[in-house]
Scaffold this active site. Structure first.
Site, PDB file in Angstrom:
ATOM      1  N   ASP A  29      -2.334 -11.087  -0.151  1.00 50.27           N
ATOM      2  CA  ASP A  29      -3.086 -10.557  -1.451  1.00 50.27           C
ATOM      3  C   ASP A  29      -3.241  -8.989  -1.475  1.00 50.27           C
ATOM      4  O   ASP A  29      -2.739  -8.290  -2.553  1.00 50.27           O
ATOM      5  CB  ASP A  29      -4.306 -11.293  -2.043  1.00 50.27           C
ATOM      6  CG  ASP A  29      -3.825 -12.756  -2.247  1.00 50.27           C
ATOM      7  OD1 ASP A  29      -2.996 -12.861  -2.801  1.00 50.27           O
ATOM      8  OD2 ASP A  29      -4.858 -13.489  -2.499  1.00 50.27           O
ATOM      9  N   ARG A  69       3.372 -20.402  14.581  1.00 50.11           N
ATOM     10  CA  ARG A  69       3.479 -19.097  14.303  1.00 50.11           C
ATOM     11  C   ARG A  69       4.846 -18.639  13.590  1.00 50.11           C
ATOM     12  O   ARG A  69       5.158 -17.393  13.474  1.00 50.11           O
ATOM     13  CB  ARG A  69       3.589 -18.369  15.878  1.00 50.11           C
ATOM     14  CG  ARG A  69       2.704 -18.355  16.872  1.00 50.11           C
ATOM     15  CD  ARG A  69       2.756 -17.398  18.128  1.00 50.11           C
ATOM     16  NE  ARG A  69       2.090 -17.886  19.150  1.00 50.11           N
ATOM     17  CZ  ARG A  69       0.545 -17.457  19.195  1.00 50.11           C
ATOM     18  NH1 ARG A  69       0.201 -16.527  18.325  1.00 50.11           N
ATOM     19  NH2 ARG A  69      -0.153 -18.071  20.029  1.00 50.11           N
ATOM     20  N   ASN A 100      -7.291  -9.253  19.016  1.00 49.58           N
ATOM     21  CA  ASN A 100      -6.966  -9.319  20.248  1.00 49.58           C
ATOM     22  C   ASN A 100      -5.965  -8.306  20.794  1.00 49.58           C
ATOM     23  O   ASN A 100      -5.691  -8.046  22.087  1.00 49.58           O
ATOM     24  CB  ASN A 100      -6.299 -10.557  20.491  1.00 49.58           C
ATOM     25  CG  ASN A 100      -7.550 -11.658  20.276  1.00 49.58           C
ATOM     26  OD1 ASN A 100      -8.614 -11.392  20.971  1.00 49.58           O
ATOM     27  ND2 ASN A 100      -7.214 -12.561  19.473  1.00 49.58           N
ATOM     28  N   HIS A 111      -0.247 -15.316  10.645  1.00 51.73           N
ATOM     29  CA  HIS A 111       0.101 -16.781  10.360  1.00 51.73           C
ATOM     30  C   HIS A 111      -0.898 -17.513   9.344  1.00 51.73           C
ATOM     31  O   HIS A 111      -0.997 -18.731   9.001  1.00 51.73           O
ATOM     32  CB  HIS A 111       0.254 -17.438  11.495  1.00 51.73           C
ATOM     33  CG  HIS A 111       1.011 -16.734  12.512  1.00 51.73           C
ATOM     34  ND1 HIS A 111       2.344 -16.212  12.388  1.00 51.73           N
ATOM     35  CD2 HIS A 111       0.557 -16.214  13.822  1.00 51.73           C
ATOM     36  CE1 HIS A 111       2.693 -15.433  13.221  1.00 51.73           C
ATOM     37  NE2 HIS A 111       1.779 -15.568  14.019  1.00 51.73           N
ATOM     38  N   LEU A 126       5.095  -7.554  18.607  1.00 54.90           N
ATOM     39  CA  LEU A 126       5.741  -7.259  20.052  1.00 54.90           C
ATOM     40  C   LEU A 126       6.643  -8.331  20.334  1.00 54.90           C
ATOM     41  O   LEU A 126       7.713  -8.174  21.023  1.00 54.90           O
ATOM     42  CB  LEU A 126       4.622  -7.294  20.947  1.00 54.90           C
ATOM     43  CG  LEU A 126       3.552  -6.036  20.741  1.00 54.90           C
ATOM     44  CD1 LEU A 126       2.018  -6.477  21.025  1.00 54.90           C
ATOM     45  CD2 LEU A 126       3.978  -5.024  21.425  1.00 54.90           C
ATOM     46  N   SER A 127       6.252  -9.461  20.303  1.00 53.76           N
ATOM     47  CA  SER A 127       6.857 -10.864  20.558  1.00 53.76           C
ATOM     48  C   SER A 127       7.996 -11.409  19.274  1.00 53.76           C
ATOM     49  O   SER A 127       7.655 -10.786  18.136  1.00 53.76           O
ATOM     50  CB  SER A 127       6.016 -12.150  21.141  1.00 53.76           C
ATOM     51  OG  SER A 127       5.372 -12.445  19.870  1.00 53.76           O
ATOM     52  N   ARG A 182       8.395 -18.720  19.278  1.00 56.24           N
ATOM     53  CA  ARG A 182       7.226 -19.358  19.761  1.00 56.24           C
ATOM     54  C   ARG A 182       6.806 -20.757  19.254  1.00 56.24           C
ATOM     55  O   ARG A 182       7.646 -21.245  18.703  1.00 56.24           O
ATOM     56  CB  ARG A 182       6.307 -18.228  19.891  1.00 56.24           C
ATOM     57  CG  ARG A 182       6.767 -16.974  20.632  1.00 56.24           C
ATOM     58  CD  ARG A 182       5.526 -16.135  20.685  1.00 56.24           C
ATOM     59  NE  ARG A 182       4.362 -16.303  21.368  1.00 56.24           N
ATOM     60  CZ  ARG A 182       3.603 -15.660  21.491  1.00 56.24           C
ATOM     61  NH1 ARG A 182       3.242 -14.637  20.720  1.00 56.24           N
ATOM     62  NH2 ARG A 182       2.322 -15.977  22.195  1.00 56.24           N
TER      63      ARG A 182
HETATM   64  O1  CA2 Z   1       3.761 -10.542  18.921  1.00 52.18           O
HETATM   65  C1  CA2 Z   1       2.814 -10.046  18.337  1.00 52.18           C
HETATM   66  O2  CA2 Z   1       2.726  -9.121  18.199  1.00 52.18           O
HETATM   67  C2  CA2 Z   1       1.705 -11.069  17.653  1.00 52.18           C
HETATM   68  O3  CA2 Z   1       1.418 -10.531  16.518  1.00 52.18           O
HETATM   69  C3  CA2 Z   1       0.595 -11.006  18.750  1.00 52.18           C
HETATM   70  C4  CA2 Z   1      -0.497 -11.962  18.028  1.00 52.18           C
HETATM   71  C5  CA2 Z   1       0.066 -13.348  17.920  1.00 52.18           C
HETATM   72  O4  CA2 Z   1      -0.851 -14.080  17.301  1.00 52.18           O
HETATM   73  C6  CA2 Z   1       1.135 -13.349  17.010  1.00 52.18           C
HETATM   74  O5  CA2 Z   1       1.633 -14.742  16.601  1.00 52.18           O
HETATM   75  C7  CA2 Z   1       2.407 -12.433  17.365  1.00 52.18           C
HETATM   76  C8  CA2 Z   1      -1.524 -12.149  19.224  1.00 52.18           C
HETATM   77  C9  CA2 Z   1      -1.912 -10.602  19.801  1.00 52.18           C
HETATM   78  C10 CA2 Z   1      -2.944 -11.002  20.970  1.00 52.18           C
HETATM   79  O6  CA2 Z   1      -2.799 -10.071  21.976  1.00 52.18           O
HETATM   80  C11 CA2 Z   1      -2.995 -10.209  23.244  1.00 52.18           C
HETATM   81  C12 CA2 Z   1      -2.786  -8.968  24.062  1.00 52.18           C
HETATM   82  C13 CA2 Z   1      -3.157  -9.152  25.342  1.00 52.18           C
HETATM   83  C14 CA2 Z   1      -3.633 -10.499  25.893  1.00 52.18           C
HETATM   84  C15 CA2 Z   1      -3.822 -11.387  24.807  1.00 52.18           C
HETATM   85  C16 CA2 Z   1      -3.676 -11.270  23.576  1.00 52.18           C
END
Ligand code: CA2
Length: 145
Positions: A90, A114, A13, A83, A104-105, A110
């Protein structure tokens, strides 16, 4: 161009960055981040190879490839596979290369699901919560290894 290489792997994503949920992930696209990484990498003497896939096994394959291609370090934002994926844990252990976890976050602020990171069980460092700057800080850490 430098022969020293840093691989930046992005999971599911993250191709949607800049188009949805900007309140969480910001307005920068993955291409914007890749361009910033390439520019900063050049300043630090590294070629930066930035990739994205929605498939867990492809991330595993790219980690294996890193081992054979004399990669200096890997930055890994495995997205939600962070997660869930023992396969990535591995693979990171198997390749014996430094992998820096990037987000990023800040997943720990959250939802509880997560808070667990399989990637973090094998990564040498984790940079999170800085938006696109997380990648730049991680690149600087990787270059200093
Ligand atoms: O904060 C991050 O970088 C994450 O790896 C982003 C993942 C999330 O599952 C992790 O817990 C934290 C999700 C990426 C989804 O990216 C999107 C970007 C734009 C719109 C929707 C989803």
């Amino acid at each position: 161009m430098s022969s020293r290489k840093i691989l930046v792997l992005n999971g599911p994503n993250l191709n949607l960055l800049g188009t949805r949920e900007p309140e969480i992930y910001g307005y920068a696209t993955l291409d914007d981040i890749a361009q910033r990484l390439a520019a900063r990498g050049a300043e630090l003497g590294f070629a930066v190879d930035c990739r994205q896939t929605n498939h867990e096994g492809v991330l595993v394959d790219w980690l294996h490839e890193a081992r054979t291609q004399q990669v200096h370090a890997v930055l890994l934002n495995a997205g939600a596979y962070t997660h869930t994926s023992i396969a990535l844990l591995d693979a990171i252990r198997a390749i014996q290369l430094p992998v820096i976890e990037v987000h990023l976050s800040d997943p720990e602020t959250r939802e509880p699901f997560r808070h667990l990171s399989y990637v973090g069980m094998a990564a040498v460092d984790c940079i999170k919560g800085l938006g696109p700057d997380s990648y730049i800080v991680a690149l600087e850490r990787a270059a200093a290894l």
